[in-house]
Design an enzyme around this catalytic site. Structure first.
Site, short mmCIF file in Angstrom:
data_model
loop_
_atom_site.label_atom_id
_atom_site.label_comp_id
_atom_site.label_asym_id
_atom_site.label_seq_id
_atom_site.Cartn_x
_atom_site.Cartn_y
_atom_site.Cartn_z
N GLU A 179 6.57 2.95 0.32
CA GLU A 179 5.20 2.40 0.37
C GLU A 179 5.21 0.91 0.09
OE1 GLU A 179 2.19 2.46 0.98
OE2 GLU A 179 1.37 4.49 1.06
N ASN A 223 -6.98 3.93 -0.63
CA ASN A 223 -5.96 3.50 0.33
C ASN A 223 -6.52 2.45 1.30
OD1 ASN A 223 -3.20 4.01 0.78
ND2 ASN A 223 -3.58 6.21 0.95
N ASP A 276 -3.66 5.63 5.89
CA ASP A 276 -2.89 5.27 4.71
C ASP A 276 -2.91 3.74 4.57
OD1 ASP A 276 -1.01 5.25 2.58
OD2 ASP A 276 0.01 6.99 3.38
#
Length: 296
Positions: free
Chosen positions: A18, A150, A202
């Site tokens: 991430e 997000n 995301d």
């Protein structure tokens, strides 16, 4: 997007890669493996392998600061001085972590240097998470009753803040005042259900034309939306769980994509060998340099 080829930049086995982050000044890419509490750094133009430091807890996202990084670990926000790992300073605690086990998740800085960061509910379903802003030492909740904060991004003209609560499958945009950090009433900007797109939104990034790129976790693709919320590109990836995108390289025209292996069994991993790796593709549109945290 025609002419764009997705490649594996680095073969890795990340559980939950991430927060890819490019430093224009350092010509360095940073990213994390949330579940393993690992922070990576890599200079793509060198022959060296990426380096990694182990933090003692999960780390949701990172941001640039002078001579280092901000890291939103599960329990709080820390300043990491370069060389990374040598010195850490706690800037703010995550009260949700201590109260309900909600860790920090997605985040980034705005153009004024404030650090915005959201949380994710411990069960990834209940509406106990929030979106916070760290501004000149004050750490304030700006949105509540979220499940998975997000997709945080800001328009190039600083008029809009983009954000999603992933499970809603909707991306909202808020009127934004960069001078004060104030936000107005949100509007639904993109609805994945209405577009018949798979997965959930995301992590995201904005390009120099003001278009919004986001990874569709569970959807196996990244998508690009115009400032009006129109889908203009959908690029399939060699793995089902992309997590976030970031523009990097000397011309900011390399799109880096982090991915995950969590939620995949052995059969899935054999089918998707690129899962958990760092992907990249050359794109015809440049991104924007990431702001540095200064008002923290």
């Amino acid at each position: 997007m025609e002419g764009c080829t997705v490649e594996v930049a680095l073969e890795l086995d990340m559980s939950l890669g991430e927060s890819p982050l490019w430093s224009v000044e350092r010509q360095m890419l940073y990213w994390v493996d949330i579940n393993n509490g690992r922070l990576y750094s890599w200079r793509p133009t060198s022959d060296e392998k990426p380096s990694a430091i182990e933090l003692d807890e999960k780390v949701g996202c990172i941001a640039l600061c002078e001579n280092g990084l901000l890291a939103a670990t599960a329990s709080g926000i820390e300043r990491l001085e370069c060389p990374l790992g040598n010195q850490r300073e706690r800037l703010a605690d995550n009260l949700e972590w201590h109260q309900s086990g909600n860790r920090f998740n997605d985040g980034r800085c705005d153009a004024a240097g404030r650090f915005w960061v959201g949380t994710i509910a411990a069960d990834e379903a209940s509406s106990t998470a929030g979106l916070y802003c760290l501004d000149q030492g004050d750490f304030v909740c700006r949105q509540s009753r979220l499940s998975i904060s997000n997709g945080l991004a800001f328009s190039p003209d600083n008029r809009w803040l983009y954000h999603t609560d992933s499970l809603t499958r909707q991306i909202l945009r808020y009127p934004f005042d960069v001078e004060t950090g104030a936000t107005g009433e949100p509007e639904t900007w993109v609805d994945l259900e209405a577009l018949s797109l798979p997965g959930v939104p995301d992590g995201a990034a904005i390009d120099c034309e003001g278009y919004y790129w986001t990874a569709l976790y569970g959807g196996g693709r990244i998508v690009r939306f115009s400032p009006q919320g129109v889908l203009v590109a959908s690029i399939e990836l060699p793995c089902p769980h992309p997590t976030m995108v970031a523009f990097g390289g000397s011309d900011l025209q390399t799109l880096y994509i982090t991915t995950a292996t969590q939620h995949l069994d052995d059969e899935d991993k054999a089918r998707w060998p690129a899962a958990g790796s760092l992907l990249c593709m050359q794109v015809p549109i440049a991104g924007l340099g990431e702001p540095i945290a200064i008002n923290v």
